[in-house]
Motif scaffolding. Structure first.
Motif, short mmCIF file in Angstrom:
data_model
loop_
_atom_site.label_atom_id
_atom_site.label_comp_id
_atom_site.label_asym_id
_atom_site.label_seq_id
_atom_site.Cartn_x
_atom_site.Cartn_y
_atom_site.Cartn_z
N ALA A 135 0.30 -4.01 0.13
CA ALA A 135 -0.71 -4.25 -0.89
C ALA A 135 -2.09 -4.40 -0.27
O ALA A 135 -3.09 -3.94 -0.83
CB ALA A 135 -0.33 -5.49 -1.69
N LEU A 136 -2.18 -5.07 0.87
CA LEU A 136 -3.48 -5.23 1.53
C LEU A 136 -3.95 -3.93 2.16
O LEU A 136 -5.16 -3.68 2.28
CB LEU A 136 -3.39 -6.33 2.59
N ALA A 137 -3.00 -3.09 2.55
CA ALA A 137 -3.38 -1.81 3.15
C ALA A 137 -4.02 -0.89 2.12
O ALA A 137 -4.91 -0.10 2.44
CB ALA A 137 -2.16 -1.14 3.79
N ASP A 138 -3.58 -1.00 0.87
CA ASP A 138 -4.15 -0.19 -0.21
C ASP A 138 -5.40 -0.90 -0.72
O ASP A 138 -5.30 -1.89 -1.44
CB ASP A 138 -3.13 -0.01 -1.32
N VAL A 139 -6.56 -0.42 -0.34
CA VAL A 139 -7.80 -1.10 -0.69
C VAL A 139 -8.09 -1.04 -2.18
O VAL A 139 -8.93 -1.79 -2.70
CB VAL A 139 -8.98 -0.51 0.10
N ARG A 140 -7.43 -0.13 -2.91
CA ARG A 140 -7.65 -0.03 -4.35
C ARG A 140 -6.60 -0.78 -5.16
O ARG A 140 -6.63 -0.74 -6.38
CB ARG A 140 -7.65 1.44 -4.78
N SER A 141 -5.71 -1.47 -4.49
CA SER A 141 -4.69 -2.22 -5.21
C SER A 141 -5.30 -3.48 -5.82
O SER A 141 -6.32 -3.99 -5.37
CB SER A 141 -3.54 -2.58 -4.28
N ALA A 142 -4.62 -3.98 -6.87
CA ALA A 142 -5.08 -5.21 -7.51
C ALA A 142 -5.05 -6.37 -6.54
O ALA A 142 -5.89 -7.28 -6.60
CB ALA A 142 -4.22 -5.52 -8.74
N PHE A 143 -4.07 -6.36 -5.64
CA PHE A 143 -3.95 -7.42 -4.65
C PHE A 143 -5.17 -7.44 -3.73
O PHE A 143 -5.77 -8.49 -3.48
CB PHE A 143 -2.65 -7.20 -3.86
N SER A 144 -5.54 -6.28 -3.22
CA SER A 144 -6.71 -6.20 -2.33
C SER A 144 -8.00 -6.52 -3.08
O SER A 144 -8.89 -7.21 -2.57
CB SER A 144 -6.79 -4.80 -1.71
N GLU A 145 -8.10 -6.00 -4.30
CA GLU A 145 -9.31 -6.26 -5.07
C GLU A 145 -9.47 -7.76 -5.36
O GLU A 145 -10.59 -8.26 -5.42
CB GLU A 145 -9.27 -5.47 -6.38
N ALA A 146 -8.36 -8.46 -5.57
CA ALA A 146 -8.44 -9.90 -5.81
C ALA A 146 -9.04 -10.60 -4.60
O ALA A 146 -9.88 -11.52 -4.74
CB ALA A 146 -7.06 -10.46 -6.13
N TYR A 147 -8.64 -10.20 -3.39
CA TYR A 147 -9.20 -10.84 -2.20
C TYR A 147 -10.63 -10.39 -1.93
O TYR A 147 -11.42 -11.13 -1.35
CB TYR A 147 -8.30 -10.56 -1.00
N TYR A 148 -10.97 -9.16 -2.35
CA TYR A 148 -12.38 -8.75 -2.27
C TYR A 148 -13.24 -9.66 -3.17
O TYR A 148 -14.34 -10.05 -2.81
CB TYR A 148 -12.53 -7.29 -2.68
N SER A 149 -12.70 -9.98 -4.36
CA SER A 149 -13.42 -10.90 -5.25
C SER A 149 -13.54 -12.28 -4.61
O SER A 149 -14.56 -12.98 -4.77
CB SER A 149 -12.68 -11.02 -6.58
N LEU A 150 -12.51 -12.69 -3.89
CA LEU A 150 -12.58 -13.97 -3.19
C LEU A 150 -13.68 -13.96 -2.14
O LEU A 150 -14.43 -14.93 -1.98
CB LEU A 150 -11.22 -14.29 -2.57
#
Length: 756
Positions: A521-536
């Motif tokens: 999930a973190l490897a996929d920069v467009r995943s909701a999981f990655s986007e949530a941490y980008y928001s963080l």
């Protein structure tokens, strides 16, 4: 080495390294850590709406469950018919005679007391028994069954069975009877419920008719009792009156008391008459007062005549003879003065005039003396009369006082005689009135409408029961939802984190689907999981005035809440945006970050803190550019001693020379002293809370421990948040970070259009 540049602020309880100045760093109020926010409104309807939506299935289940039960019970109920008879109850019946009633004047009763009394009589046991007797409802078991009453067991003697039938009928009639006053009028509806409409009308009319007859009987019995009572009292009063008159006459003859005339109106003793001696004393006393007034006036005139000049007395000046002689003398004196100019005094004419003047003066003086003597005689006569009358009054006073002494008992007897006579006359008059009105059947209650058999049942009311069942079910569901919400100690949504913990939410990390790993999930920069941490990361950039803190501690209240994943994701995303980041595995008790990174854990933080190695020798590069990692290293026997030394501050200073940010994956807060010690020296703390996994008490306890360590809390990260199942308070938390991304169909169509 940047250890000398490290600044420690004991007041704020945290330290900063390069790029994180103490004076310019932003620190949220620590008073609200771990406590509920006090700025919430007293009644927040949105909160209750969110609770209703959260427990909507429970509320709907209770609602429809109770509704179905209510409809089923209503359909199974036996139809009941209600027949009503209407009565008019007046406060005062029409009077045939202008006399007072024997019963209390209920027309003068104020307020609702009179009508409430009548309603109580309608519901009384005596009236019910009268209805049972008049309708013959308890004559046999068949009579009870005819009106829908279950007969009692046929046991015992006939008297006992009859008593049980009456008791059963009494209970049934009082239970099904209804008395409903018509508001704003003198009408009252008497109703009866029964499965048979004919029986309901019959019993309702029976109550109305027997209520009127009972009212008439009560008045007649009261009049009869009044006549008997008055007859007895009249006979007793008559005997006492005769005896008192005999005693009064005998005493007057014995004491020689003779009274004339009627008693005086103003006398204190109503039985005292005027005696002959008293009349004489009154007459003489009046004469004495008059004579005394005359004597005082005569005495005053005599005192004036004796002390004043004789010719200056008013009586002398007002005497007609003196006035006439004074006029004659004045004429003679005038003539004498006129002729004195022609003749000498010894002239015979002048001598004659002088003799006449002297004679006039002598007569005037003699009359004046007589007037003064008359005034003196009037005074003497008045004084003699006063003395004579005074002597007679004094003589009569003794007789009157003696008569008064002898009249005390006489007056007592006279007063008793007058009272008895008045009572006797009043009793006679009242007896005549009661005798006349006793035979007149006046009634203040009348039937307006007789009860008729109803065509439709009154019970059960399907619509009413459905409405009550709906309200009951809805209320039960709401109460159950509120109780469950009050007992729910978990932190499930961002609103829960802010309201229950009093800490701002920096980010919300969604729950991964089944089979999906955090690494993928973190490897996929467009995943909701990655986007949530980008928001963080974006939230961290605005957490202080200088951007994200140089050193960040990621911790949680308990293990397995996602703090290691959050620490790795924060470091990874900071590295992706070009920042030089050092990720440190600070959990010296149960390290796991080296497995996430995929490196060995032979040496690391424990070696640096113990002083056996320096920082550069344990830093390892990762596959991600700009991201370096320091593993835990060998597990020390006492991690808290290592974190509590000054070596940590020196380490952060050294790291600040080569890295922009230092992210530390700390141990759980509860049960260990590591995280509070670390929180006191880093630039900021990110607190991780697992959605629906962390209880409020645990999170608040951890926050209080961080507060004791004077940590700079940046906010809360809510992890493992199930966005698909949480629609809470009107807000849909289905975080979709794929906005702008091409759908699979659109990508396929684009590729086909580019083919030659």
């Amino acid at each position: 080495m940047l250890g000398d540049n490290f600044v420690e602020d004991r007041n704020s309880g945290r330290g900063t390294t390069l790029g994180a100045s103490r004076e310019t760093s932003y620190e949220p109020p620590a008073a609200n850590w771990g406590s509920d926010r006090g700025d919430q409104p007293v009644l927040d309807l949105a909160v209750y709406w969110r609770i209703a939506l959260k427990h909507r299935f429970l509320i709907l289940g209770c609602f429809f469950g109770v509704l179905v039960i209510g409809i089923a019970l209503t359909l199974l109920m036996t139809p009941v018919y209600t027949a009503q008879a209407t009565l008019q109850i007046d406060r005062e019946a029409a009077r045939v005679f202008n006399t007072e009633e024997v019963l209390p004047n209920e027309g003068l009763v104020q307020g609702e007391e009179f009508f409430q009394t009548q309603y109580g009589l309608l519901r009384s046991r005596s009236l019910t028994e009268r209805v049972i007797q008049s309708l013959g409802l308890a004559n046999s078991d068949a009579s009870l069954q005819a009106v829908g009453i279950k007969p009692p067991p046929a046991e015992g003697t006939a008297v006992e069975r009859a008593a049980r039938r009456r008791a059963a009928a009494l209970d049934a009639l009082q239970e099904n009877l209804s008395v409903s006053p018509v508001r704003g009028s003198r009408l009252v509806a008497v109703g009866y419920d029964n499965p048979d409409p004919v029986v309901a009308a019959r019993i309702a009319n029976g109550f109305a008719e027997n209520f009127i007859q009972a009212n008439l009987d009560r008045k007649f019995e009261s009049s009869k009792y009044a006549r008997q009572f008055l007859e007895e009292r009249i006979a007793q009063t008559k005997l006492r009156l005769e005896d008192t008159e005999r005693q009064l006459v005998a005493y007057a003859v014995n004491q020689q008391i003779i009274n004339v005339g009627e008693p005086s109106e103003g006398s204190d003793a109503p039985g005292s008459s005027q005696s002959l001696t008293s009349n004489n004393l009154v007459a003489l006393n009046a004469s004495l007062a008059s004579v005394r007034a005359e004597r005082v006036a005569a005495e005053e005139r005599w005192r004036s005549a004796r002390s004043s000049s004789l010719m200056a007395l008013p009586e002398v000046l007002q005497n007609q003879s003196i006035q006439r002689l004074t006029e004659q003398r004045a004429l003679l004196d005038a003539e004498y003065q006129q002729k004195l100019g022609l003749y000498k005094p010894d002239y015979p004419e002048m001598v004659r005039l002088s003799a006449q003047i002297e004679e006039a003066d002598r007569q005037i003086q003699a009359i004046a003396n007589n007037v003064r003597t008359s005034i003196q005689r009037q005074y003497q006569i008045a004084a003699n009369q006063e003395r004579s009358l005074l002597a007679q009054v004094n003589a009569l006073k003794g007789d009157v006082l003696d008569l008064r002494d002898r009249s005390i008992q006489y007056n007592i007897l006279q007063r008793e005689l007058d009272t008895t006579r008045t009572l006797y006359e009043g009793l006679l008059q009242r007896y005549k009135e009661v005798s006349v009105t006793g035979g007149v059947a006046s009634n203040n209650i009348s039937i307006v409408d007789l009860a008729s058999p109803p065509e439709e049942p009154s019970k059960p009311d399907l619509m009413l029961n459905v409405l009550l069942a709906a309200l009951l079910g809805l209320g039960l569901g709401v109460v159950a939802a509120v109780v469950l919400e009050a007992l729910d100690e978990t932190v499930a949504t961002p609103e829960d984190a802010e309201s229950k913990l009093g800490v701002p939410v920096l980010g919300v990390v969604p729950l991964l689907d089944k089979g999906q790993t955090t690494a993928a999930a973190l490897a996929d920069v467009r995943s909701a999981f990655s986007e949530a941490y980008y928001s963080l990361i974006t939230a961290l950039q605005f957490s202080t005035p200088n951007g994200a803190p140089d050193s960040i501690l990621v911790s949680s209240a308990r293990p397995a809440e996602g703090k290691s994943t959050t620490a790795f994701a924060v470091a990874l995303n900071l590295a992706r945006i070009g920042r030089r980041v050092l990720l440190i595995d600070g959990d010296l008790r149960n390290p796991s970050m080296h497995r996430v990174i995929g490196v060995e854990n032979e040496r690391g933080m424990s070696n640096v803190l113990s002083g056996s190695l320096d920082l550069k020798s344990v830093v390892q590069e990762t596959k991600q550019e700009n991201l370096s990692f320091v593993p835990c290293g060998p597990l020390p026997p006492n991690p808290a001693e290592l974190w509590g030394g000054d070596r940590v501050r020196v380490l952060l200073g050294e790291a600040g020379e080569s890295f922009d940010h230092v992210v530390i994956d700390g141990p759980p807060v509860l049960g260990f002293a590591d995280s509070p010690l670390l929180a006191a020296v880093v630039g900021g703390v990110v607190f991780v809370v697992e959605s629906r996994g962390t209880r409020r008490g645990q999170a608040r306890g951890a926050l209080r421990r961080l507060q004791v360590g004077r940590a700079h809390l940046l906010g809360v990260v809510l992890t493992k948040f199930n966005a698909k199942s949480t629609s809470y308070g009107g807000y849909d938390y289905a975080y979709d970070y794929h906005y702008g991304a091409a759908q699979p169909e659109e990508v396929s169509a684009t590729k086909k259009s580019k083919r030659p």
